[in-house]
Design an enzyme around this catalytic site. Structure first.
Site, PDB file in Angstrom:
ATOM      1  N   ASP A   1     -29.435 -19.917  16.442  1.00 34.99           N
ATOM      2  CA  ASP A   1     -30.351 -20.375  15.398  1.00 34.99           C
ATOM      3  C   ASP A   1     -31.647 -19.577  15.515  1.00 34.99           C
ATOM      4  O   ASP A   1     -32.326 -19.623  16.550  1.00 34.99           O
ATOM      5  CB  ASP A   1     -30.617 -21.870  15.572  1.00 34.99           C
TER       6      ASP A   1
ATOM      7  N   ASP B   1     -29.663 -17.952   8.714  1.00 35.23           N
ATOM      8  CA  ASP B   1     -30.261 -17.772  10.029  1.00 35.23           C
ATOM      9  C   ASP B   1     -29.561 -18.522  11.153  1.00 35.23           C
ATOM     10  O   ASP B   1     -30.099 -18.608  12.256  1.00 35.23           O
ATOM     11  CB  ASP B   1     -31.731 -18.182   9.992  1.00 35.23           C
ATOM     12  N   GLU B   2     -28.382 -19.073  10.907  1.00 32.47           N
ATOM     13  CA  GLU B   2     -27.679 -19.732  12.006  1.00 32.47           C
ATOM     14  C   GLU B   2     -26.178 -19.627  11.818  1.00 32.47           C
ATOM     15  O   GLU B   2     -25.673 -19.517  10.699  1.00 32.47           O
ATOM     16  CB  GLU B   2     -28.105 -21.193  12.147  1.00 32.47           C
TER      17      GLU B   2
END
Length: 365
Positions: free
Chosen positions: A8, A102-103
């Site tokens: 993350d 983003d993860e």
């Protein structure tokens, strides 16, 4: 025994803006919104220290942090960085399940890079991200998806947390009940009234009790509270819908405030639609009012929605049909559904190899 990493990025949008503009570094920053209207899409850690959060109205954010700086989101830049991020992931595994820009979950059970352990892979990925993207990421390492995701929050920002198989049940027992998926503020209040505050409290209840009070979530809560989660990392999953929603810390009622909030959600959802190369026939608007009454409004079209302009027009029309609202709105959401099968599109948005097949080597934690 799977070895799973949840990676993350730390304050992704805000960190990219601070990386690209030295004048923003070390300062409280909000991406999206403004001091007068709109909604914060992301906040830097400097801003979070003042209580500024994503989905917060810009007016509230400025009230909490008078020195807050606002910048417009640059989704094309974030998408480009996300592609670089996934290229780093691909050095270490073929099994990548993106959750957002983003993860992602990574299954590193097969040590294709010969690194030696799941923890070492997580550290290598974080080093690559820092060196090549000049950003930081946090990671959770464990034997299932639930624990890996929770673990990635333990040492944020810029940290790693490892939960080995023998420690999973004890780790989950210490978690606040609100850290379990699907346990929002209202469910947490209901749990508290029943004397349930932690994972250990959930585990102490029989399945029948959980079914009576929490319905469909009962089986998930029963197994997760014991550190159990059998879901595989699926890099080739076929989506049935793509959407997003935001709950607001202050209820929205003014027409323009609701329009501004909708534009933020359009940005978020269209980014997901575009990344997955998705086309769908139904756009649905979800509205939850201050008294928790929830409604949905949907419109289906043919041919399918395949441009941002089409998605924007349908979304805005659904909201305009509800304005003005008689009471405050605490949540807005948009979903694109009735998606075309991947084989009917030119390319597949999320590609990867299937999970089946021999594991090359059992990787240590």
């Amino acid at each position: 025994m799977r070895k799973i990493i949840h990676v993350d990025m730390d304050a992704f949008y805000a960190s990219v803006e601070q990386r690209d503009d030295p004048a923003l570094r070390g300062k409280p920053l909000a991406v999206g919104g403004s001091a007068k209207r709109g909604v914060v899409a992301a906040a830097s850690y400097e801003a979070r220290n003042f209580g500024v959060k994503s989905a917060m109205p810009g007016v509230t954010a400025r009230r909490r942090c008078p020195e807050l700086l606002f910048v417009k989101p640059r989704f094309e830049v974030y998408r480009a960085v996300s592609r670089q991020l996934h290229a780093i992931f691909a050095r270490y595994t073929d099994l990548i399940e993106p959750l957002s820009l983003d993860e992602a979950y990574l299954d590193v059970t097969a040590d294709i890079a010969g690194v030696g352990s799941a923890t070492a892979i997580a550290e290598a990925i974080r080093r690559d991200i820092r060196k090549e993207l000049r950003l930081t990421a946090s990671a959770g390492v464990s034997y299932n998806k639930f624990i890996a995701k929770v673990a990635s929050d333990q040492n944020k920002p810029d940290g790693v947390f490892v939960v080995r198989p023998g420690d999973g049940a004890d780790f989950v027992a210490t978690l606040p009940a609100r850290r379990f998926y699907g346990v929002g503020p209202k469910t947490a209040e209901r749990m508290s009234a029943l004397g349930i505050e932690t994972g250990a409290d959930i585990r102490g209840q029989p399945l029948e009790f959980l079914e009576r009070h929490f319905g469909k979530s009962a089986h998930y809560l029963y197994h997760a509270s014991r550190g159990q989660d059998d879901r595989a990392v699926k890099s080739d999953r076929e989506r049935k819908s793509i959407g997003g929603e935001r709950t607001y810390t202050e209820d929205l009622q003014a027409d323009q405030a609701l329009r501004d909030a909708l534009e933020h959600i359009i940005d978020i959802v269209w980014e997901r639609i575009d990344r997955n190369n998705a086309r769908g026939r139904t756009v649905t608007l979800k509205v939850k009012y201050a008294d928790f009454q929830q409604i949905t409004r949907a419109r289906s079209v043919s041919p399918p929605v395949d441009t941002r302009e089409d998605f924007e027009q349908l979304s805005r029309a659904l909201l305009e049909a509800l304005l003005p609202v008689a009471k405050g709105v605490r949540l807005l959401g948009l979903t694109l559904s009735s998606l075309e099968p991947a084989q009917e599109r030119e390319t597949v948005g999320e590609s990867g190899v299937a999970e089946s097949g021999p594991v090359q080597e059992s990787l240590a934690f």
